[in-house]
Motif scaffolding. Structure first.
Motif, PDB file in Angstrom:
ATOM      1  N   GLU A  47      -9.330  -0.631   1.049  1.00 55.73           N
ATOM      2  CA  GLU A  47     -10.617   0.046   1.172  1.00 55.73           C
ATOM      3  C   GLU A  47     -11.352  -0.484   2.392  1.00 55.73           C
ATOM      4  N   GLY A  77       2.285   2.057  -3.311  1.00 55.64           N
ATOM      5  CA  GLY A  77       1.324   2.387  -4.354  1.00 55.64           C
ATOM      6  C   GLY A  77       0.930   1.233  -5.244  1.00 55.64           C
ATOM      7  N   GLU A 107      -4.243  -1.019  -2.991  1.00 57.13           N
ATOM      8  CA  GLU A 107      -5.139  -0.049  -2.355  1.00 57.13           C
ATOM      9  C   GLU A 107      -5.977  -0.785  -1.315  1.00 57.13           C
ATOM     10  N   THR A 119      -3.641  -1.463  -7.588  1.00 60.14           N
ATOM     11  CA  THR A 119      -3.731  -0.143  -8.204  1.00 60.14           C
ATOM     12  C   THR A 119      -3.280  -0.298  -9.662  1.00 60.14           C
ATOM     13  N   GLU A 149       0.840  -1.200   0.000  1.00 61.36           N
ATOM     14  CA  GLU A 149       0.000   0.000   0.000  1.00 61.36           C
ATOM     15  C   GLU A 149       0.874   1.248   0.000  1.00 61.36           C
TER      16      GLU A 149
END
Length: 137
Positions: A83, A78, A81, A97, A75
């Motif tokens: 949630e 990058g 992701e 991502t 995370e």
């Protein structure tokens, strides 16, 4: 004297990246993506979002601590992701991502190569060990 912005300096440095140099930042990226858990988790996420527990079941052998640590660094870098959905209990999903999706193809190729050639690698190890009289794990 002309001044350059941080973005301009990064762009100039990017054109000079060389992973063979010890101080090159790309070496850090290579170190990260060569981790076995990174490759397996990114491959597990390729077909869509997964909950933490699903990932733990899919990637056999990963401890909860290692799963948590690896997801956090993915995370941060990058590639993944996270949630959080407010529910009881709280639902947390992980997904690739666009950057992670771009890396997935290369890692999938390595995974598939390993699966296709494991017998050859094991045979080579046996030949080596019988020649040298030692066993290496």
């Amino acid at each position: 004297m002309a001044t350059t912005t941080a973005a301009q300096r990064r762009e100039a440095e990017r054109t000079a990246y060389d992973a063979f140099l010890a101080a090159c930042p790309s070496r850090m990226v290579l170190d990260r993506i060569s981790d076995k858990w990174v490759g397996l988790l990114l491959t597990a996420l390729a077909d869509g979002p997964k909950r933490y527990s699903e990932l733990g079941r899919r990637v056999a052998g990963v401890s909860p601590k290692m799963l948590t640590q690896t997801l956090r660094v993915l995370e941060r870098d990058g590639l993944v992701e996270r949630e959080v959905t407010a529910a009881v209990p709280v639902r947390v999903d992980y997904r690739l991502t666009p950057l992670g999706t771009g890396l997935h193809g290369a890692l999938l190729a390595v995974k598939e190569w390993a699966e296709a050639h494991v017998d050859e690698v094991l045979a080579a190890r046996d030949r080596y060990d019988s020649r040298s009289g030692t066993e290496s794990g």
